[in-house]
Design a protein around this motif. Structure first.
Motif, short mmCIF file in Angstrom:
data_model
loop_
_atom_site.label_atom_id
_atom_site.label_comp_id
_atom_site.label_asym_id
_atom_site.label_seq_id
_atom_site.Cartn_x
_atom_site.Cartn_y
_atom_site.Cartn_z
N ALA A 24 -68.22 -25.21 -37.04
CA ALA A 24 -69.07 -25.86 -36.26
C ALA A 24 -69.69 -24.92 -35.11
O ALA A 24 -69.11 -24.01 -34.68
CB ALA A 24 -68.43 -27.08 -35.52
N ASN A 25 -71.18 -25.11 -34.77
CA ASN A 25 -71.46 -24.76 -33.49
C ASN A 25 -72.03 -25.95 -32.80
O ASN A 25 -71.67 -27.28 -33.21
CB ASN A 25 -72.54 -23.95 -33.94
N ARG A 26 -73.03 -25.87 -31.70
CA ARG A 26 -73.46 -26.75 -30.85
C ARG A 26 -74.14 -27.81 -31.63
O ARG A 26 -74.10 -29.11 -31.50
CB ARG A 26 -74.21 -25.97 -29.70
N TYR A 27 -74.98 -27.38 -32.82
CA TYR A 27 -75.88 -28.50 -33.20
C TYR A 27 -75.37 -29.10 -34.67
O TYR A 27 -76.10 -29.87 -35.20
CB TYR A 27 -77.18 -28.13 -33.37
N ALA A 28 -74.67 -28.55 -35.16
CA ALA A 28 -74.19 -28.81 -36.77
C ALA A 28 -72.73 -28.47 -36.89
O ALA A 28 -72.18 -27.45 -36.31
CB ALA A 28 -75.16 -28.18 -37.55
N VAL A 29 -72.12 -29.02 -38.01
CA VAL A 29 -70.73 -28.83 -38.69
C VAL A 29 -71.07 -28.48 -40.00
O VAL A 29 -71.90 -29.34 -40.70
CB VAL A 29 -69.87 -29.92 -38.43
N LEU A 30 -70.45 -27.72 -40.55
CA LEU A 30 -70.67 -27.20 -41.94
C LEU A 30 -69.33 -27.03 -42.82
O LEU A 30 -68.33 -26.61 -42.32
CB LEU A 30 -71.21 -25.66 -42.10
N TYR A 31 -69.09 -28.01 -43.64
CA TYR A 31 -67.96 -28.05 -44.46
C TYR A 31 -68.38 -27.18 -45.77
O TYR A 31 -69.29 -27.39 -46.26
CB TYR A 31 -67.72 -29.44 -44.99
N ALA A 32 -67.29 -26.60 -46.42
CA ALA A 32 -67.50 -26.03 -47.68
C ALA A 32 -66.02 -26.10 -48.43
O ALA A 32 -64.96 -26.03 -47.88
CB ALA A 32 -67.64 -24.57 -47.67
N CYS A 33 -66.25 -26.32 -49.71
CA CYS A 33 -65.11 -26.58 -50.62
C CYS A 33 -65.44 -26.06 -51.97
O CYS A 33 -66.45 -26.34 -52.45
CB CYS A 33 -64.85 -28.31 -50.65
#
Length: 117
Positions: A24-33
Motif C-alpha cells: 500500500a501507499n497513501r492513495y492505493a492498495v495493490l493485491y497480487a495473487c
C-alpha cells in the motif's frame, strides 16, 4: 482493455484477498495473487466513502487506463486488485500513474523475492 482481463466474480476477489500479497501507499492498495492463466487480470475497488458514483467511476476509469497503457508493469499469470483510498480523487492522472508505478515495482520485487524462497 479486453473484458477477459477483469476479475468479476466475488469468489475470485476473496481468493486474491485471502491468498495474495499486498502493498500500500497513501492513495492505493495493490493485491497480487498467482492465477492458473497465462495472462494478467485486474480488479478495481473504490469505496463509497471516496465520493458519489461519478467520482468513483472517474477513479476506476483512470486506474483502468493506467493498467491498459502500462500493462507491462505487471507480471503475467497474476491477478491484481487495486483498492483506491481517500484522496485519490484529488490527484491528477499523472500522479495516479506514478503511484501505481511505484506499487507495481514494489509488488514485483516482493513476488520475485517470495518465489526464490
Amino acid at each position: 482493455m479486453h473484458k477477459k482481463k477483469f476479475i468479476k466474480d466475488n469468489k475470485e476477489y476473496r481468493k486474491v484477498y485471502r491468498e495474495g500479497i499486498s502493498l500500500a501507499n497513501r492513495y492505493a492498495v495493490l493485491y497480487a495473487c498467482k492465477n492458473t492463466l497465462t495472462t494478467k487480470r485486474f480488479g478495481f475497488s473504490v469505496s463509497k466513502r471516496i465520493g458519489k458514483a461519478v467520482v468513483r467511476n472517474k477513479i476506476k476509469r483512470r486506474l483502468k487506463e493506467v493498467c491498459r497503457i502500462h500493462g507491462d508493469w505487471f507480471a503475467d499469470g497474476y491477478d491484481y486488485i487495486i483498492i483506491a483510498r481517500r484522496g485519490i480523487d484529488e490527484l491528477s492522472f499523472n500522479s495516479v500513474k506514478n503511484n501505481l508505478e511505484d506499487l507495481a515495482y514494489r509488488i514485483n520485487k516482493k513476488i520475485i523475492r517470495e518465489n526464490r524462497l
